[in-house]
Design an enzyme around this catalytic site. Structure first.
Site, PDB file in Angstrom:
ATOM      1  N   ARG A 279      29.140  41.051  45.493  1.00 21.88           N
ATOM      2  CA  ARG A 279      28.358  40.841  44.269  1.00 21.88           C
ATOM      3  C   ARG A 279      26.876  40.714  44.578  1.00 21.88           C
ATOM      4  O   ARG A 279      26.024  41.222  43.836  1.00 21.88           O
ATOM      5  CB  ARG A 279      28.893  39.610  43.536  1.00 21.88           C
ATOM      6  CG  ARG A 279      30.253  39.863  42.886  1.00 21.88           C
ATOM      7  CD  ARG A 279      30.930  38.587  42.461  1.00 21.88           C
ATOM      8  NE  ARG A 279      32.104  38.805  41.628  1.00 21.88           N
ATOM      9  CZ  ARG A 279      32.983  37.863  41.317  1.00 21.88           C
ATOM     10  NH1 ARG A 279      32.837  36.628  41.787  1.00 21.88           N
ATOM     11  NH2 ARG A 279      34.018  38.126  40.555  1.00 21.88           N
TER      12      ARG A 279
ATOM     13  N   GLU B 202      49.239  36.715  40.934  1.00 20.76           N
ATOM     14  CA  GLU B 202      48.495  37.912  40.510  1.00 20.76           C
ATOM     15  C   GLU B 202      49.066  39.180  41.144  1.00 20.76           C
ATOM     16  O   GLU B 202      49.162  40.213  40.471  1.00 20.76           O
ATOM     17  CB  GLU B 202      47.015  37.756  40.875  1.00 20.76           C
ATOM     18  CG  GLU B 202      46.337  36.668  40.051  1.00 20.76           C
ATOM     19  CD  GLU B 202      44.861  36.509  40.357  1.00 20.76           C
ATOM     20  OE1 GLU B 202      44.164  35.863  39.554  1.00 20.76           O
ATOM     21  OE2 GLU B 202      44.384  37.015  41.395  1.00 20.76           O
TER      22      GLU B 202
ATOM     23  N   ARG C   8      37.698  36.237  49.014  1.00 21.99           N
ATOM     24  CA  ARG C   8      36.938  35.566  47.951  1.00 21.99           C
ATOM     25  C   ARG C   8      35.490  35.327  48.385  1.00 21.99           C
ATOM     26  O   ARG C   8      34.549  35.509  47.614  1.00 21.99           O
ATOM     27  CB  ARG C   8      37.619  34.248  47.592  1.00 21.99           C
ATOM     28  CG  ARG C   8      36.966  33.575  46.427  1.00 21.99           C
ATOM     29  CD  ARG C   8      37.962  33.082  45.435  1.00 21.99           C
ATOM     30  NE  ARG C   8      37.291  32.451  44.313  1.00 21.99           N
ATOM     31  CZ  ARG C   8      37.202  32.977  43.111  1.00 21.99           C
ATOM     32  NH1 ARG C   8      37.734  34.149  42.853  1.00 21.99           N
ATOM     33  NH2 ARG C   8      36.589  32.338  42.151  1.00 21.99           N
TER      34      ARG C   8
ATOM     35  N   LYS D 127      36.559  46.506  39.525  1.00 17.66           N
ATOM     36  CA  LYS D 127      36.419  46.510  38.067  1.00 17.66           C
ATOM     37  C   LYS D 127      35.859  47.842  37.561  1.00 17.66           C
ATOM     38  O   LYS D 127      35.232  48.594  38.324  1.00 17.66           O
ATOM     39  CB  LYS D 127      35.499  45.353  37.635  1.00 17.66           C
ATOM     40  CG  LYS D 127      36.095  43.969  37.904  1.00 17.66           C
ATOM     41  CD  LYS D 127      35.200  42.882  37.308  1.00 17.66           C
ATOM     42  CE  LYS D 127      35.815  41.498  37.465  1.00 17.66           C
ATOM     43  NZ  LYS D 127      35.042  40.452  36.764  1.00 17.66           N
TER      44      LYS D 127
ATOM     45  N   HIS E 257      37.262  41.506  41.067  1.00 19.39           N
ATOM     46  CA  HIS E 257      37.989  40.247  40.886  1.00 19.39           C
ATOM     47  C   HIS E 257      38.696  39.954  42.199  1.00 19.39           C
ATOM     48  O   HIS E 257      39.247  40.874  42.823  1.00 19.39           O
ATOM     49  CB  HIS E 257      39.042  40.360  39.777  1.00 19.39           C
ATOM     50  CG  HIS E 257      40.048  39.248  39.860  1.00 19.39           C
ATOM     51  ND1 HIS E 257      39.795  37.997  39.347  1.00 19.39           N
ATOM     52  CD2 HIS E 257      41.264  39.177  40.468  1.00 19.39           C
ATOM     53  CE1 HIS E 257      40.832  37.207  39.620  1.00 19.39           C
ATOM     54  NE2 HIS E 257      41.727  37.902  40.289  1.00 19.39           N
TER      55      HIS E 257
ATOM     56  N   TYR F 272      43.574  36.488  32.608  1.00 19.37           N
ATOM     57  CA  TYR F 272      42.443  35.602  32.302  1.00 19.37           C
ATOM     58  C   TYR F 272      42.863  34.499  31.329  1.00 19.37           C
ATOM     59  O   TYR F 272      42.088  34.126  30.440  1.00 19.37           O
ATOM     60  CB  TYR F 272      41.280  36.418  31.721  1.00 19.37           C
ATOM     61  CG  TYR F 272      40.546  37.257  32.748  1.00 19.37           C
ATOM     62  CD1 TYR F 272      40.034  36.691  33.917  1.00 19.37           C
ATOM     63  CD2 TYR F 272      40.341  38.617  32.543  1.00 19.37           C
ATOM     64  CE1 TYR F 272      39.356  37.466  34.862  1.00 19.37           C
ATOM     65  CE2 TYR F 272      39.658  39.396  33.486  1.00 19.37           C
ATOM     66  CZ  TYR F 272      39.168  38.804  34.635  1.00 19.37           C
ATOM     67  OH  TYR F 272      38.493  39.565  35.577  1.00 19.37           O
TER      68      TYR F 272
ATOM     69  N   ASN G 159      30.525  42.335  37.341  1.00 14.84           N
ATOM     70  CA  ASN G 159      30.347  41.792  38.688  1.00 14.84           C
ATOM     71  C   ASN G 159      31.303  42.393  39.719  1.00 14.84           C
ATOM     72  O   ASN G 159      31.751  41.720  40.639  1.00 14.84           O
ATOM     73  CB  ASN G 159      30.411  40.254  38.654  1.00 14.84           C
ATOM     74  CG  ASN G 159      31.717  39.738  38.120  1.00 14.84           C
ATOM     75  OD1 ASN G 159      32.600  40.517  37.740  1.00 14.84           O
ATOM     76  ND2 ASN G 159      31.880  38.433  38.090  1.00 14.84           N
TER      77      ASN G 159
HETATM   78  P1  ADP Z   1      35.622  34.777  39.237  1.00 15.15           P
HETATM   79  O1  ADP Z   1      35.758  36.216  38.799  1.00 15.15           O
HETATM   80  O2  ADP Z   1      34.434  34.599  40.148  1.00 15.15           O
HETATM   81  O3  ADP Z   1      36.900  34.208  39.813  1.00 15.15           O
HETATM   82  P2  ADP Z   1      36.062  33.294  36.729  1.00 15.15           P
HETATM   83  O4  ADP Z   1      37.540  33.228  36.999  1.00 15.15           O
HETATM   84  O5  ADP Z   1      35.370  32.042  36.323  1.00 15.15           O
HETATM   85  O6  ADP Z   1      35.243  33.905  37.962  1.00 15.15           O
HETATM   86  O7  ADP Z   1      35.780  34.342  35.557  1.00 15.15           O
HETATM   87  C1  ADP Z   1      36.507  35.538  35.505  1.00 15.15           C
HETATM   88  C2  ADP Z   1      35.609  36.640  35.005  1.00 15.15           C
HETATM   89  O8  ADP Z   1      35.237  36.384  33.657  1.00 15.15           O
HETATM   90  C3  ADP Z   1      34.285  36.764  35.762  1.00 15.15           C
HETATM   91  O9  ADP Z   1      34.406  37.563  36.926  1.00 15.15           O
HETATM   92  C4  ADP Z   1      33.417  37.415  34.735  1.00 15.15           C
HETATM   93  O10 ADP Z   1      33.705  38.808  34.717  1.00 15.15           O
HETATM   94  C5  ADP Z   1      33.906  36.782  33.452  1.00 15.15           C
HETATM   95  N1  ADP Z   1      33.106  35.594  33.075  1.00 15.15           N
HETATM   96  C6  ADP Z   1      33.274  34.325  33.510  1.00 15.15           C
HETATM   97  N2  ADP Z   1      32.374  33.493  32.962  1.00 15.15           N
HETATM   98  C7  ADP Z   1      31.620  34.272  32.137  1.00 15.15           C
HETATM   99  C8  ADP Z   1      30.515  34.010  31.264  1.00 15.15           C
HETATM  100  N3  ADP Z   1      30.022  32.778  31.119  1.00 15.15           N
HETATM  101  N4  ADP Z   1      29.984  35.051  30.587  1.00 15.15           N
HETATM  102  C9  ADP Z   1      30.488  36.293  30.720  1.00 15.15           C
HETATM  103  N5  ADP Z   1      31.534  36.601  31.526  1.00 15.15           N
HETATM  104  C10 ADP Z   1      32.091  35.613  32.222  1.00 15.15           C
END
Ligand code: ADP
Length: 153
Positions: free
Chosen positions: A102, A126, A85, A9, A115, A49, A112
């Protein structure tokens, strides 16, 4: 062998963590099969997303993911989707286990670092979203028999 997507990212690009992230996956024994730098736009992020696009915090995600170029990487290995993951750790960096990307490199739910695809089906979708078929390289892996036992291959 499975293939999975890992996006480095903008926060990690800005912080100079590209090399360390790639080194960790190489050290684990995963094979880099595609990589490029790209500036993501609103359209591709809305598709990527789609499960979050209606959340109140989506504008923060969008701005964060467009803040600078990202590094798109594809990795190959046995059970690569779940291995990568788990190497990423849980979404919120403050709760991610030490030893994960992370857990070692960030303190944020949003900023974070990476992805990673969450299932084989998602990985296929993807990878097709971010790469063309000709972006993938199928090159020899002479160390394969030292990375895996013969009955795993
Ligand atoms: P992951 O990246 O662990 O697969 P998700 O698919 O739930 O998690 O979310 C995608 C991305 O959206 C996260 O990596 C984060 O950057 C952002 N995100 C998710 N939930 C939140 C939240 N509650 N507040 C801010 N950013 C969020």
């Amino acid at each position: 062998m499975e293939k999975t997507l890992l996006i480095i990212k903008p926060c990690a690009v800005q912080r100079g963590l590209i090399g360390q992230i790639i080194t960790r996956l190489e050290n684990r024994g995963l094979k880099l099969v595609a990589m490029k730098m790209a500036q993501l736009d609103k359209e591709i992020l809305a598709a990527h997303y789609s499960h979050l696009v209606n959340k109140p915090f989506y504008p923060i995600i969008e701005a964060s993911m467009m803040a600078s170029p990202v590094i798109l990487t594809a990795w190959e290995g046995l059970q690569a989707v779940s291995v990568v993951r788990e190497m990423a750790g849980t979404t919120d960096g403050k709760k991610a286990a030490p030893g994960t990307l992370r857990g070692d490199f960030c303190m944020s739910h949003q900023e974070n670092i990476v992805h990673t695809s969450d299932s084989l089906e998602t990985a296929e979708q993807e990878l097709a979203r971010f790469f063309k078929p000709e972006d993938f390289f199928d090159y020899p892996s002479p160390l394969l028999n030292y990375l895996y036992a013969s009955d795993e291959l």
